[in-house]
Each structure stands twice: as structure tokens, then as C-alpha cells.
Write a protein that holds these residues in place. Structure first.
Motif, PDB file in Angstrom:
ATOM      1  N   PHE A   1       2.996  -0.452   8.107  1.00  0.00           N
ATOM      2  CA  PHE A   1       1.823  -0.231   7.259  1.00  0.00           C
ATOM      3  C   PHE A   1       0.773  -1.289   7.547  1.00  0.00           C
ATOM      4  N   ASP A   2      -0.505  -0.898   7.394  1.00  0.00           N
ATOM      5  CA  ASP A   2      -1.564  -1.896   7.453  1.00  0.00           C
ATOM      6  C   ASP A   2      -1.785  -2.449   6.047  1.00  0.00           C
ATOM      7  N   THR A   3      -2.607  -3.487   5.949  1.00  0.00           N
ATOM      8  CA  THR A   3      -2.786  -4.164   4.666  1.00  0.00           C
ATOM      9  C   THR A   3      -3.519  -3.317   3.626  1.00  0.00           C
ATOM     10  N   LEU A   4      -4.183  -2.259   4.067  1.00  0.00           N
ATOM     11  CA  LEU A   4      -4.837  -1.364   3.103  1.00  0.00           C
ATOM     12  C   LEU A   4      -3.814  -0.562   2.308  1.00  0.00           C
ATOM     13  N   HIS A   5      -2.591  -0.477   2.831  1.00  0.00           N
ATOM     14  CA  HIS A   5      -1.549   0.311   2.180  1.00  0.00           C
ATOM     15  C   HIS A   5      -0.395  -0.556   1.680  1.00  0.00           C
ATOM     16  N   ILE A   6      -0.645  -1.867   1.584  1.00  0.00           N
ATOM     17  CA  ILE A   6       0.355  -2.806   1.063  1.00  0.00           C
ATOM     18  C   ILE A   6      -0.280  -3.622  -0.053  1.00  0.00           C
ATOM     19  N   ARG A   7       0.483  -3.876  -1.082  1.00  0.00           N
ATOM     20  CA  ARG A   7       0.015  -4.747  -2.153  1.00  0.00           C
ATOM     21  C   ARG A   7       1.217  -5.504  -2.732  1.00  0.00           C
ATOM     22  N   PRO A   8       0.985  -6.650  -3.377  1.00  0.00           N
ATOM     23  CA  PRO A   8       2.092  -7.349  -4.036  1.00  0.00           C
ATOM     24  C   PRO A   8       2.632  -6.498  -5.189  1.00  0.00           C
ATOM     25  N   CYS A   9       3.818  -6.792  -5.636  1.00  0.00           N
ATOM     26  CA  CYS A   9       4.350  -6.090  -6.803  1.00  0.00           C
ATOM     27  C   CYS A   9       3.572  -6.525  -8.036  1.00  0.00           C
ATOM     28  N   PRO A  10       3.270  -5.600  -8.950  1.00  0.00           N
ATOM     29  CA  PRO A  10       2.545  -5.975 -10.166  1.00  0.00           C
ATOM     30  C   PRO A  10       3.321  -7.012 -10.963  1.00  0.00           C
ATOM     31  N   PRO A  11       2.642  -7.914 -11.644  1.00  0.00           N
ATOM     32  CA  PRO A  11       3.328  -8.931 -12.451  1.00  0.00           C
ATOM     33  C   PRO A  11       4.115  -8.276 -13.580  1.00  0.00           C
ATOM     34  N   GLU A  12       5.261  -8.857 -13.880  1.00  0.00           N
ATOM     35  CA  GLU A  12       6.117  -8.311 -14.931  1.00  0.00           C
ATOM     36  C   GLU A  12       5.937  -9.056 -16.252  1.00  0.00           C
ATOM     37  N   THR A  13       4.797  -9.699 -16.387  1.00  0.00           N
ATOM     38  CA  THR A  13       4.550 -10.479 -17.603  1.00  0.00           C
ATOM     39  C   THR A  13       4.187  -9.596 -18.785  1.00  0.00           C
ATOM     40  N   LEU A  14       3.810  -8.329 -18.500  1.00  0.00           N
ATOM     41  CA  LEU A  14       3.414  -7.432 -19.571  1.00  0.00           C
ATOM     42  C   LEU A  14       4.635  -6.765 -20.188  1.00  0.00           C
ATOM     43  N   VAL A  15       4.831  -6.974 -21.474  1.00  0.00           N
ATOM     44  CA  VAL A  15       5.927  -6.337 -22.202  1.00  0.00           C
ATOM     45  C   VAL A  15       5.318  -5.377 -23.209  1.00  0.00           C
TER      46      VAL A  15
ATOM     47  N   GLU B   1       0.370  10.994  -1.642  1.00  0.00           N
ATOM     48  CA  GLU B   1      -0.867  10.277  -1.924  1.00  0.00           C
ATOM     49  C   GLU B   1      -0.866   9.727  -3.352  1.00  0.00           C
ATOM     50  N   GLY B   2      -1.261   8.466  -3.470  1.00  0.00           N
ATOM     51  CA  GLY B   2      -1.382   7.866  -4.795  1.00  0.00           C
ATOM     52  C   GLY B   2      -0.119   7.211  -5.315  1.00  0.00           C
ATOM     53  N   ALA B   3       1.015   7.459  -4.674  1.00  0.00           N
ATOM     54  CA  ALA B   3       2.280   6.873  -5.119  1.00  0.00           C
ATOM     55  C   ALA B   3       2.518   5.540  -4.417  1.00  0.00           C
ATOM     56  N   TRP B   4       3.195   4.627  -5.116  1.00  0.00           N
ATOM     57  CA  TRP B   4       3.533   3.322  -4.558  1.00  0.00           C
ATOM     58  C   TRP B   4       5.041   3.135  -4.592  1.00  0.00           C
ATOM     59  N   PHE B   5       5.598   2.667  -3.470  1.00  0.00           N
ATOM     60  CA  PHE B   5       7.042   2.530  -3.327  1.00  0.00           C
ATOM     61  C   PHE B   5       7.411   1.070  -3.071  1.00  0.00           C
ATOM     62  N   ALA B   6       8.475   0.614  -3.717  1.00  0.00           N
ATOM     63  CA  ALA B   6       8.934  -0.760  -3.540  1.00  0.00           C
ATOM     64  C   ALA B   6       9.511  -0.943  -2.142  1.00  0.00           C
ATOM     65  N   ALA B   7       9.168  -2.070  -1.517  1.00  0.00           N
ATOM     66  CA  ALA B   7       9.647  -2.356  -0.172  1.00  0.00           C
ATOM     67  C   ALA B   7       9.678  -3.862   0.048  1.00  0.00           C
TER      68      ALA B   7
ATOM     69  N   GLU C   1       4.729  -3.442  -2.598  1.00  0.00           N
ATOM     70  CA  GLU C   1       4.678  -1.997  -2.792  1.00  0.00           C
ATOM     71  C   GLU C   1       3.780  -1.409  -1.717  1.00  0.00           C
ATOM     72  N   VAL C   2       4.150  -0.239  -1.216  1.00  0.00           N
ATOM     73  CA  VAL C   2       3.388   0.396  -0.137  1.00  0.00           C
ATOM     74  C   VAL C   2       3.042   1.827  -0.532  1.00  0.00           C
ATOM     75  N   SER C   3       1.932   2.316   0.016  1.00  0.00           N
ATOM     76  CA  SER C   3       1.515   3.691  -0.259  1.00  0.00           C
ATOM     77  C   SER C   3       1.331   4.429   1.060  1.00  0.00           C
ATOM     78  N   SER C   4       1.420   5.746   1.003  1.00  0.00           N
ATOM     79  CA  SER C   4       1.311   6.582   2.193  1.00  0.00           C
ATOM     80  C   SER C   4       0.229   7.634   2.006  1.00  0.00           C
ATOM     81  N   ASP C   5      -0.401   8.016   3.116  1.00  0.00           N
ATOM     82  CA  ASP C   5      -1.408   9.081   3.084  1.00  0.00           C
ATOM     83  C   ASP C   5      -0.807  10.439   3.429  1.00  0.00           C
ATOM     84  N   ASP C   6       0.506  10.496   3.618  1.00  0.00           N
ATOM     85  CA  ASP C   6       1.160  11.761   3.950  1.00  0.00           C
ATOM     86  C   ASP C   6       1.040  12.742   2.793  1.00  0.00           C
ATOM     87  N   ASP C   7       0.979  14.025   3.129  1.00  0.00           N
ATOM     88  CA  ASP C   7       0.866  15.062   2.105  1.00  0.00           C
ATOM     89  C   ASP C   7       2.015  14.962   1.102  1.00  0.00           C
ATOM     90  N   GLY C   8       1.658  15.022  -0.167  1.00  0.00           N
ATOM     91  CA  GLY C   8       2.659  14.971  -1.213  1.00  0.00           C
ATOM     92  C   GLY C   8       3.000  13.574  -1.683  1.00  0.00           C
TER      93      GLY C   8
END
Length: 210
Positions: free
Chosen positions: A87-101, A50-56, A41-48
Motif C-alpha cells: 500500500f502507498d501512504t494514501l491508503h495507510i493510517r495509524p490505528c485510531p486512539p483508544e482513549t475514547l470510551v 471502498e471506504g473500509a479500513w482493515f487492521a494490519a 489500518e489500510v484501505s483498498s480501492d477494490d470493488d466492494g
């Protein structure tokens, strides 16, 4: 003679070597974690955005701590394919685990809401019938209805680990003059959201402070 507080040359050299080793280890970890084809998942600092994460998906490394990714849902302007971006690594993260139901979300629980192809952090402001919820977004001061299937428990990626978010800071007040829902100024920098007839505050209303 060296000045007071300045480490001797040999000690300073050892310290610099230690830092260099840590940086190299960090680079190697990033390269391994974000290898080609990895879903992230990646995030952007572009206006509008901020704070959102997108699958990639990681396409390839393009430099030190930097990667080219391809979005899974965002397409190019001419709709010829999925959008690619660096993206740099500050704006990339692994996908959250899907173990939580989660069968049901609770009032004031912090969640991620799928909206406009991204995951946005919000708080459950009202539990509706039919597995639906109202979610309040602090940054935009908006409240939007979501289906249960478009929500997930919020988790934070901290120091290479997924951490469950704590419940939103809240405080219970009694108030006889509130209407169904009303936002009022609290103190500078905060927004108070009153929810009338809250189950946890039967004598009045709940005040949620962000």
C-alpha cells in the motif's frame, strides 16, 4: 528578458529546493510513522471494499511512500497464513486512539462498524435495547444490526491528526403518513431516511439526509 509572471531563475530554483525539502521531510515522517512492526489500518480501492479500513501490521518499506503490510484478520486463499499486500501512504493510517470510551451511542451519530473483518463508516439509525443498534450505510443503502462492542466513534485522519467526525447532516420534518421506516428519494444524489417516532421529533418523524 523573462515573460511577465515567470519568476527569475534564482527564485524558481529556491522554490524548487523548498519543495524538494518538504517532500524529503514527508518521506522521513512516513518512514518513522510506519516503521516495521507498527500496527496500522489500510484501505483498498477494490470493488466492494471502498471506504473500509482493515487492521494490519507494517512488514517493511518497499519503496518511496510504499509499504508491505500483513493483515491481522484476512487470510490467503489457501488459508496458509495472513494475507500480505503493498500500500502507498494514501491508503495507510495509524490505528485510531483508544482513549475514547463510549457507554452509549446516540441517534444519528457517525460510527465505524466492525463488519467482514473491516471497519465501515455508518450512522446510527435506531437505538435498540440490549446495547444494540441499527446502523445505516449510505454507500450500499443497507441497515444492519450491531452490538455496542462492534462499534466505535468515527474519526478522520486529516493532516496527521485524528479529528472527531461531526454529526450527520440532518433535518427535522413533521409527517403524518409515514410507516415505521421508509426511505424516499429526496433530491438527486441524496437519500432520505425517515425514522418514525424519533424522541427528538415527537410530533412526527426525523429525516436524515446524506
Amino acid at each position: 528578458m523573462s515573460s511577465l509572471g515567470v519568476p527569475p531563475f534564482e527564485e524558481q530554483e529556491k522554490e524548487n529546493m523548498s519543495i524538494t525539502k518538504e517532500v524529503k521531510a514527508s518521506d522521513a515522517t512516513a518512514q518513522k510513522m510506519f516503521s516495521e512492526g507498527t500496527l496500522v489500518e489500510v484501505s483498498s480501492d477494490d470493488d466492494g471494499f471502498e471506504g473500509a479500513w482493515f487492521a494490519a501490521t507494517i512488514v517493511k518499506a518497499v519503496g518511496k511512500d510504499k509499504f508491505l503490510v500483513q493483515y491481522q484478520s484476512l487470510r490467503t486463499d489457501d488459508d496458509s497464513g495472513f494475507l500480505r499486500e503493498e500500500f502507498d501512504t494514501l491508503h495507510i493510517r495509524p490505528c485510531p486512539p483508544e482513549t475514547l470510551v463510549v457507554d452509549r451511542f446516540s441517534l444519528f451519530e457517525e460510527v465505524d462498524a466492525l463488519y467482514n473483518d473491516g471497519w465501515w463508516v455508518g450512522v446510527i439509525s435506531k437505538v435498540l435495547g440490549g446495547s444494540k443498534y441499527l446502523v445505516y450505510f449510505r454507500d450500499t443503502d443497507e441497515e444492519i444490526e450491531f452490538k455496542h462492542s462492534d462499534l466505535r466513534p468515527h474519526q478522520d485522519w486529516i493532516d496527521g491528526k485524528w479529528i472527531m467526525a461531526s454529526q450527520a447532516l440532518m433535518k427535522c420534518f413533521t409527517c403524518d403518513c409515514l410507516r415505521n421506516q421508509e426511505r424516499i428519494p429526496c433530491v438527486p444524489g441524496e437519500i432520505a431516511l425517515h425514522l418514525k417516532d424519533s424522541a427528538s421529533c415527537s410530533s412526527g418523524s426525523q429525516l436524515m439526509i446524506f
